[in-house]
Design a protein around this motif. Structure first.
Motif, PDB file in Angstrom:
ATOM      1  N   GLY A 234       0.820  -1.208   0.000  1.00 18.00           N
ATOM      2  CA  GLY A 234       0.000   0.000   0.000  1.00 18.00           C
ATOM      3  C   GLY A 234       0.850   1.252   0.000  1.00 18.00           C
ATOM      4  N   TYR A 235       1.912   1.256   0.812  1.00 15.76           N
ATOM      5  CA  TYR A 235       2.816   2.409   0.855  1.00 15.76           C
ATOM      6  C   TYR A 235       3.533   2.580  -0.482  1.00 15.76           C
ATOM      7  CZ  TYR A 235       6.698   5.386   2.261  1.00 15.76           C
ATOM      8  OH  TYR A 235       7.613   6.395   2.347  1.00 15.76           O
ATOM      9  N   TYR A 236       3.931   1.440  -1.080  1.00 15.22           N
ATOM     10  CA  TYR A 236       4.577   1.477  -2.401  1.00 15.22           C
ATOM     11  C   TYR A 236       3.638   2.123  -3.435  1.00 15.22           C
ATOM     12  CZ  TYR A 236       5.960  -0.343  -6.980  1.00 15.22           C
ATOM     13  OH  TYR A 236       6.286  -0.469  -8.310  1.00 15.22           O
ATOM     14  N   ASN A 237       2.386   1.707  -3.435  1.00 13.31           N
ATOM     15  CA  ASN A 237       1.419   2.269  -4.390  1.00 13.31           C
ATOM     16  C   ASN A 237       1.154   3.737  -4.110  1.00 13.31           C
ATOM     17  OD1 ASN A 237       0.901   0.046  -6.121  1.00 13.31           O
ATOM     18  ND2 ASN A 237      -0.327  -0.916  -4.515  1.00 13.31           N
ATOM     19  N   LEU A 238       1.136   4.116  -2.830  1.00 11.37           N
ATOM     20  CA  LEU A 238       0.954   5.514  -2.464  1.00 11.37           C
ATOM     21  C   LEU A 238       2.090   6.362  -3.029  1.00 11.37           C
ATOM     22  CD1 LEU A 238      -0.234   7.910  -0.862  1.00 11.37           C
ATOM     23  CD2 LEU A 238       1.005   7.058   1.143  1.00 11.37           C
ATOM     24  N   GLN A 239       3.325   5.905  -2.835  1.00  9.37           N
ATOM     25  CA  GLN A 239       4.478   6.656  -3.324  1.00  9.37           C
ATOM     26  C   GLN A 239       4.541   6.659  -4.847  1.00  9.37           C
ATOM     27  OE1 GLN A 239       4.951   8.302  -0.557  1.00  9.37           O
ATOM     28  NE2 GLN A 239       7.165   8.284  -0.854  1.00  9.37           N
ATOM     29  N   ALA A 246      -3.476   1.721  -3.507  1.00  9.11           N
ATOM     30  CA  ALA A 246      -2.982   1.873  -2.139  1.00  9.11           C
ATOM     31  C   ALA A 246      -4.141   1.754  -1.146  1.00  9.11           C
ATOM     32  CB  ALA A 246      -2.275   3.208  -1.979  1.00  9.11           C
ATOM     33  N   ILE A 247      -5.246   2.401  -1.448  1.00 14.32           N
ATOM     34  CA  ILE A 247      -6.420   2.347  -0.565  1.00 14.32           C
ATOM     35  C   ILE A 247      -6.936   0.930  -0.434  1.00 14.32           C
ATOM     36  CG2 ILE A 247      -8.854   3.046  -0.391  1.00 14.32           C
ATOM     37  CD1 ILE A 247      -7.969   5.754  -1.667  1.00 14.32           C
ATOM     38  N   ASP A 248      -6.991   0.204  -1.539  1.00 16.07           N
ATOM     39  CA  ASP A 248      -7.459  -1.183  -1.493  1.00 16.07           C
ATOM     40  C   ASP A 248      -6.569  -2.028  -0.575  1.00 16.07           C
ATOM     41  OD1 ASP A 248      -9.430  -0.489  -3.271  1.00 16.07           O
ATOM     42  OD2 ASP A 248      -8.345  -1.233  -5.043  1.00 16.07           O
ATOM     43  N   ASN A 249      -5.266  -1.865  -0.707  1.00 17.28           N
ATOM     44  CA  ASN A 249      -4.323  -2.607   0.142  1.00 17.28           C
ATOM     45  C   ASN A 249      -4.490  -2.229   1.604  1.00 17.28           C
ATOM     46  OD1 ASN A 249      -1.801  -2.006  -2.379  1.00 17.28           O
ATOM     47  ND2 ASN A 249      -3.151  -3.778  -2.213  1.00 17.28           N
ATOM     48  N   LEU A 250      -4.555  -0.932   1.868  1.00 12.91           N
ATOM     49  CA  LEU A 250      -4.565  -0.440   3.243  1.00 12.91           C
ATOM     50  C   LEU A 250      -5.891  -0.701   3.962  1.00 12.91           C
ATOM     51  CD1 LEU A 250      -2.668   2.874   2.475  1.00 12.91           C
ATOM     52  CD2 LEU A 250      -1.780   0.973   3.838  1.00 12.91           C
ATOM     53  N   LEU A 251      -6.990  -0.682   3.243  1.00 11.13           N
ATOM     54  CA  LEU A 251      -8.280  -0.997   3.876  1.00 11.13           C
ATOM     55  C   LEU A 251      -8.308  -2.451   4.353  1.00 11.13           C
ATOM     56  CD1 LEU A 251     -10.890   0.843   1.592  1.00 11.13           C
ATOM     57  CD2 LEU A 251     -10.309   1.356   3.989  1.00 11.13           C
ATOM     58  N   GLU A 252      -7.715  -3.338   3.558  1.00 13.88           N
ATOM     59  CA  GLU A 252      -7.641  -4.740   3.983  1.00 13.88           C
ATOM     60  C   GLU A 252      -6.768  -4.871   5.231  1.00 13.88           C
ATOM     61  OE1 GLU A 252      -6.244  -9.095   2.233  1.00 13.88           O
ATOM     62  OE2 GLU A 252      -6.659  -7.453   0.832  1.00 13.88           O
ATOM     63  N   CYS A 253      -5.669  -4.107   5.277  1.00 12.93           N
ATOM     64  CA  CYS A 253      -4.806  -4.122   6.459  1.00 12.93           C
ATOM     65  C   CYS A 253      -5.528  -3.540   7.667  1.00 12.93           C
ATOM     66  CB  CYS A 253      -3.527  -3.316   6.193  1.00 12.93           C
ATOM     67  SG  CYS A 253      -2.419  -4.102   5.019  1.00 12.93           S
ATOM     68  N   GLY A 276      -5.203   8.151   4.860  1.00 11.68           N
ATOM     69  CA  GLY A 276      -5.483   9.580   4.753  1.00 11.68           C
ATOM     70  C   GLY A 276      -4.715  10.218   3.611  1.00 11.68           C
ATOM     71  N   LYS A 277      -3.430   9.866   3.463  1.00 11.76           N
ATOM     72  CA  LYS A 277      -2.614  10.444   2.396  1.00 11.76           C
ATOM     73  C   LYS A 277      -3.089   9.980   1.015  1.00 11.76           C
ATOM     74  CE  LYS A 277       1.722  11.266   2.898  1.00 11.76           C
ATOM     75  NZ  LYS A 277       3.185  11.199   3.085  1.00 11.76           N
ATOM     76  N   SER A 278      -3.555   8.734   0.951  1.00 14.97           N
ATOM     77  CA  SER A 278      -4.061   8.224  -0.334  1.00 14.97           C
ATOM     78  C   SER A 278      -5.322   8.960  -0.755  1.00 14.97           C
ATOM     79  CB  SER A 278      -4.345   6.724  -0.225  1.00 14.97           C
ATOM     80  OG  SER A 278      -3.162   6.000   0.051  1.00 14.97           O
TER      81      SER A 278
END
Length: 576
Positions: A234-239, A246-253, A276-278
């Motif tokens: 998620g962080y990789y996709n954000l950057q 990134a949101i899809d990855n982070l929501l699952e986390c 939030g940053k995404s």
């Protein structure tokens, strides 16, 4: 990301992320120390009471048996799930009981555990001090594993103050060279190295490591590790500005870390922060503000602060300034002023102390190592130079010796050729004898004055007459001829023939035969261009030899010069 999801806490007590808990299968008093440790470390993270009861019984059992080593292990287990003050007391007890320990992992282990404890409590100054002490004692005891743990923990401090390249260098080294690290530690290093690669914009390298981590965690059915890697993805996709991914990855986390109760402060904080940053990247400000506000509430609750908060509070302040909400704007300004001094203090301390207490001593070690290596190279250079000089002198000596020998060989070959030329036009009878009047003939020139003591003159004369025919008709070129065969041919016996050759020719039969063949070769090679154009094996066969080697050895023995030199001199003298 500065190691936010999964800071590698090197607990030297071999904490394992096992998939099942074997505790409770039998009463605690029925378990061995190893079984108790397995039950403790295999317990679910949220089973604090169960783990504490195992650890307390472990210490009780060890004390009743006065087993110092196991008492120490019990203190290690007891400190893990305690509050900071209580955990420090257990580690103080650990330090006391291991004061005289002969194990090579003490006292470094205690300092490294204490460093991890302070790091989890966000006291980076105390963490650094303990890591440095742990490194010092690990080096004194030459414990490679503990040196690695201290180096890696300190590398995260470097990462905190922005030295990402140095952090990556350390992690990369131990990931690919630390064969003494266990699988969990290697997995964590892989995660942290991927995170650091993102910080220095090596996105392809980061992505490869993340995918590798995801595959390994799936294969091992390690759900926690899987979500660690997913959070990093998620962080990789954000950057990479792939905000929806990134949101899809982070929501699952978020679902896993918050609902399962398996998330640490870091897991929870950074999952929300990057959500939030995404959303901010997608310009969905309301969702971004909501997540940032939740992060702020977590910071107040846990007192867990980290550098990215500065950017978050700046975003909140700017947002409320734009919508002219003075009350919220003031609130987040005040929150910023509470967090920033803490971050500034930590950063200033780490950035000041790391170079002085870690980088400088390490550079000094590297300097000494380089100096020693250069000295070794210098010594090796002189050794190699000496060997080259000696070998060069030996080569020169060999060269001149070879030249002298070659000159000698050439002189012998030239004399042979001159001898052939001088006798070329002699009478037919002299030619038919097959003997060349050259300085290499070892025949006795006064053989006619000799008489055999056992053979009558008539018989001797008859045998000599047959030998004359044998030589003139070049029968010595017959392949495989023997003393017995020749004796039978000239109607005498082997003993008589051998005695006559020895008496009148001055040599045994083998030498007599070889000399005839070589003298023939000397003459014919010098006078017959076609014959010397043949290959050596063919010439040897023509002369009655079984192979080339036998011929060339016999040639040199008879003449004193190699066949190759003789042939070369013939060509140079243009002998026809």
């Amino acid at each position: 990301m500065r190691i936010k999801y999964f800071i590698l806490l090197f607990i030297l007590s071999n904490i394992l992320n096992a998939q099942s808990n074997t505790a409770g299968k039998k009463p605690l008093e029925k378990n061995t120390y190893q079984e108790l440790e397995n039950a403790f470390y295999n317990s679910k993270p949220d089973d604090i009471d169960g783990k504490r009861s195992i650890a307390k019984y472990y210490v009780k059992k060890a004390k009743s048996e006065k087993n110092t080593t196991q008492i120490a292990e019990g203190y290690v287990m007891l400190h893990l799930d305690e509050t900071l003050p209580n955990a420090l007391k257990y580690l103080d007890s650990l330090q006391v009981i291991t004061k005289n320990s002969q194990e090579n992992y003490y006292p470094a282990r205690t300092f490294l555990l204490r460093g991890n404890l302070y790091y989890r409590s966000n006291n980076l100054q105390a963490a650094l001090n303990n890591y440095l002490l742990g490194l010092k004692y690990a080096k004194e005891k030459k414990n490679k594993r503990q040196i690695a743990m201290a180096d890696i923990s300190i590398a995260y401090m470097n990462n905190y103050i922005g030295k990402h390249a140095e952090t990556a260098k350390t992690l990369r080294y131990y990931l690919y060279n630390g064969d003494y690290m266990n699988e969990d530690e290697r997995n964590n290093m892989r995660l942290n190295l991927a995170d650091t690669y993102i910080e220095i914009n090596k996105m392809d390298s980061a992505y490869i490591l993340i995918q590798e981590g995801l595959q390994i965690s799936k294969r091992n059915k390690n759900v926690y590790s899987y979500h660690q890697n997913l959070g990093l993805l998620g962080y990789y996709n954000l950057q990479s500005k792939k905000y929806q991914k990134a949101i899809d990855n982070l929501l699952e986390c978020k679902k896993y870390f918050f609902e399962s109760g398996n998330g640490s402060k870091r897991n929870e904080n950074y999952t929300l922060l990057y959500l939030g940053k995404s959303y901010a990247g997608l310009q969905e400000k309301d969702k971004a503000i909501a997540y940032f506000a939740t992060v702020d509430s977590l910071v107040q609750k846990t007192n867990y602060v980290y550098p990215e908060l500065r950017e978050m509070y700046s975003y909140l302040i700017d947002h409320y300034r734009q919508i002219k909400d003075k009350e919220k704007q003031l609130y987040y300004v005040e929150r910023f002023f509470k967090v920033d001094p803490i971050l500034h203090s930590q950063f200033r301390y780490i950035s000041r102390e790391l170079p002085r207490r870690y980088d400088t001593p390490k550079l000094q070690e590297e300097k000494e190592s380089i100096a020693a290596e250069l000295q070794n190279r210098k010594t090796l250079f002189y050794i190699v130079l000496s060997l080259l000089l000696v070998s060069h002198l030996l080569f020169i000596n060999f060269y001149f010796k070879y030249k002298r020998t070659e000159k000698k060989y050439k002189k012998i070959a030239q004399d042979l050729i001159h001898s052939v030329n001088e006798n070329k036009f002699k009478k037919d009878q002299e030619i038919k004898t097959g003997f060349l009047p050259n300085p290499f003939s070892v025949e006795d020139e006064h053989a006619e004055d000799k008489t055999s003591k056992t053979i009558s003159e008539d018989i001797a004369h008859a045998i000599l007459k047959e030998l004359e025919t044998f030589e003139s008709k070049e029968q010595f070129l017959t392949r495989g001829i023997t003393l017995g065969a020749l004796a039978k041919k000239i109607k005498t016996n082997s003993r008589y023939l051998s005695e006559i050759i020895n008496t009148y020719k001055g040599k045994n039969f083998a030498t007599y035969l070889n000399d005839l063949r070589i003298d023939y070769a000397i003459r014919r090679l010098a006078t017959d261009r076609k014959f010397r154009s043949y290959k050596i094996p063919f010439i040897a066969e023509e002369l009655g030899y079984n192979n080339e080697q036998a011929f060339t050895l016999a040639f040199k023995k008879r003449t004193g010069t190699p066949l190759s030199i003789y042939l070369k001199e013939i060509e140079e003298m243009k002998v026809n």
